[in-house]
Design an enzyme around this catalytic site. Structure first.
Site, PDB file in Angstrom:
ATOM      1  CB  SER A  90      -1.170  -0.090   1.182  1.00 37.73           C
ATOM      2  OG  SER A  90      -2.002  -0.859   0.815  1.00 37.73           O
ATOM      3  CE  LYS A  93      -4.397   1.942  -0.740  1.00 39.96           C
ATOM      4  NZ  LYS A  93      -3.801   0.867  -0.336  1.00 39.96           N
ATOM      5  CB  SER A 336      -4.518   1.599   3.716  1.00 38.48           C
ATOM      6  OG  SER A 336      -3.481   1.185   2.766  1.00 38.48           O
TER       7      SER A 336
END
Length: 539
Positions: A90, A93, A336
């Site tokens: 993640s 991102k 997230s």
């Protein structure tokens, strides 16, 4: 930041319009001092402390890459395998959100429309209503209710045709490349469409909330859906056991269908058990939720809900605009949210490349990186959230992104959208709310975490005691057994704390800090597995 030059980005030399001689000199200096994969450290005390942390047995046989920079100068303060290609999870991102802010603009908004295909006679629309998705990753059931209220307020009482759910802004591929098939029922792996809906303020799109509450002992438990219009069918059942008997509720969506298999038991008098489960065909799901809202507001739709072709000729009736992109990235980064990241990726592709698909969106993101001097090493990106294990990047590239972002007009919004270590407020601390509490990192470190099975990463900023902002990227891959998360946190804490008196004292202090930090426990969420729980920030 004025005066910053970076070994990552020679484009700074041109962007700041330095005289040609100065630019040539800077290039020759960089070429003459080419870094090895593990460059000579600039801070001996920091090197000793981080080396001590990285000797932790939890990292034995794992792949670990780190780069720490002085944010103002770009000077490398510490590095270990900074050019290693590792799975970002993640932390990807950060790339997607930065590219979206740069390519779409911080004030960009998504628009969802209700349109009509036929003529109107008084309160009757002779034709269909089209619910046209604009890719809004924050569209809530309450927003659809508001659209329905607007339709009713316009005087419409009857639609002789259908509600046509139009998700054609994006392509028809619902799941990203390399996404695991056994993740599909879980809320962190939603299907992606140009029209989708969430039923909660954390924007878990394309999910239905399934609540199992006990009945009388020996009877079937009560199962409810929110939104109630979700097209789910049930098989099996959950029984109600004796008071105090414990709960073992299981709600499993069968792959490729909206069938929910129920099993297990729940104790009489126990608190309800809630799960969030993804739904097949998110556009039609959103259409059904909208049709339910129309009915509540007194608008009758004669022929139900169907998928639109995307080619219907229609006229605008009412619309809903999302928050700005600068606001959208807050829940995306803090919590997230995978679905939101994928919507941004496809929206970048649609707006900048003419196609709302992963390939076009990722190509535009890579173009953003190239334009900012971060095209090498090539690495690999296939989605926007990091859910795919095909994704690969390097600590140096991640650190370079964090460094260059400081010069962007959107930086402050982006920096504040990153999770803040130890802050218990959900939309401030986010996935770091329970981490690094009671340390110098609390309310200091702004960073994006990223984890999946065998992967735990942290990239962000720490402010040192002398006021310097430090950039760090720590990627740990291929570990087995005990989580190395305490080591990640101890590194961030060390950057925020500064050195203890003397190298030996600093080494002992950092080792003790790593031993004292623990992995936060789950908060009782039942809709996912431990290794992926961060994706919905329930760990």
């Amino acid at each position: 930041m004025p005066g910053r030059t970076s070994r990552h980005r020679l484009h700074h030399l041109h962007r700041r319009s330095l005289p040609l001689a100065a630019a040539v000199l800077a290039v020759s200096l960089l070429a003459g001092s080419a870094q090895a994969d593990d460059p000579a450290p600039a801070d001996a005390t920091l090197t000793a402390d981080l080396d001590a942390l990285l000797a932790d047995p939890r990292l034995a046989n794992a792949q670990t890459g780190i780069e720490v920079l002085d944010a103002a100068t770009g000077q490398v303060l510490y590095a270990r395998q900074p050019q290693a290609l590792l799975t970002p999870a993640s932390t990807l991102k950060t790339v997607t959100s930065a590219a979206a802010l740069d390519l779409l603009g911080a004030d960009y908004r998504f628009t969802t429309e209700v349109r009509s295909t036929g003529n109107r006679y008084g309160g009757t629309v002779v034709g269909d209503l089209v619910l046209r998705g604009g890719g809004d990753p924050t569209l809530l059931a309450t927003d659809l209710d508001d659209l329905a209220a607007q339709v009713a307020a316009s005087g419409v009482t009857t639609v002789t045709g259908r509600v046509l759910a139009d998700g054609s802004r994006y392509d028809s591929t619902p799941l990203g490349p390399g996404w695991a098939w056994d993740d599909e029922p879980y809320s962190y792996s939603p299907q992606i469409s140009g029209l989708t809906v969430a039923d909660d303020p954390e924007y878990l799109m394309d999910t239905v909330r399934v609540t199992v509450a006990p009945g009388a002992a020996g009877e079937a438990a009560k199962v409810t859906l929110d939104p109630a219009e979700a097209p789910m069918a049930f098989t099996g059942k959950v029984t109600t056991g004796a008071a105090g008997s414990g709960s073992s509720v299981d709600v499993e969506r069968r792959r490729g269908s909206n069938e929910l298999a129920l099993s297990g038991s729940i104790a009489a008098g126990a608190a309800p058990v809630t799960s969030w489960v993804t739904v097949e065909d998110p556009s039609t799901y959103a259409g059904k939720v909208f049709a339910g809202a129309l009915a509540r507001h007194g608008v009758s739709v004669v022929r139900g809900v169907q998928a639109a072709s995307g080619a219907e000729v229609s006229q605008p009736l009412v619309s809903h605009r999302s928050q700005t992109l600068a606001q959208v990235i807050v829940p995306m980064l803090k919590l997230s949210n995978n679905g939101m990241a994928e919507h941004l990726t496809k929206e970048i592709g649609k707006v900048r490349g003419g196609r709302g698909d992963w390939a076009t969106g990722v190509a535009q993101v890579q173009g953003f990186l190239k334009a900012n001097g971060l095209s090498t090493p090539a690495g690999r990106q296939v989605d926007g959230s990091g859910l795919s294990r095909y994704d690969l990047t390097t600590p140096a590239k991640m650190a370079g992104l964090l460094e260059l972002a400081q010069d962007k007009p959107w930086f402050n919004a982006w920096y504040e959208a990153l999770p803040v270590a130890g802050n218990p407020t959900r939309l401030v601390g986010g996935t770091l709310a329970a981490r690094m509490r009671g340390t110098a990192a609390e309310n200091n470190v702004h960073a994006k975490s990223g984890s999946m099975g065998g992967v735990d990463n942290l990239v962000g900023y720490a402010t040192a005691p002398d006021g310097r902002r430090l950039v760090f990227a720590v990627l740990i891959n291929d570990y087995a057994g005990t989580s190395p998360r305490p080591v990640l946190d101890a590194i961030a804490v060390r950057l925020a704390t500064g050195p203890a008196t003397g190298t030996a004292a600093g080494t002992a202090a950092t080792q003790q800090k790593a031993r004292s930090l623990t992995v936060p426990a789950q908060d009782g969420y039942t809709g996912t597995r431990w290794e992926d729980c961060e994706a919905v920030s329930h760990c």
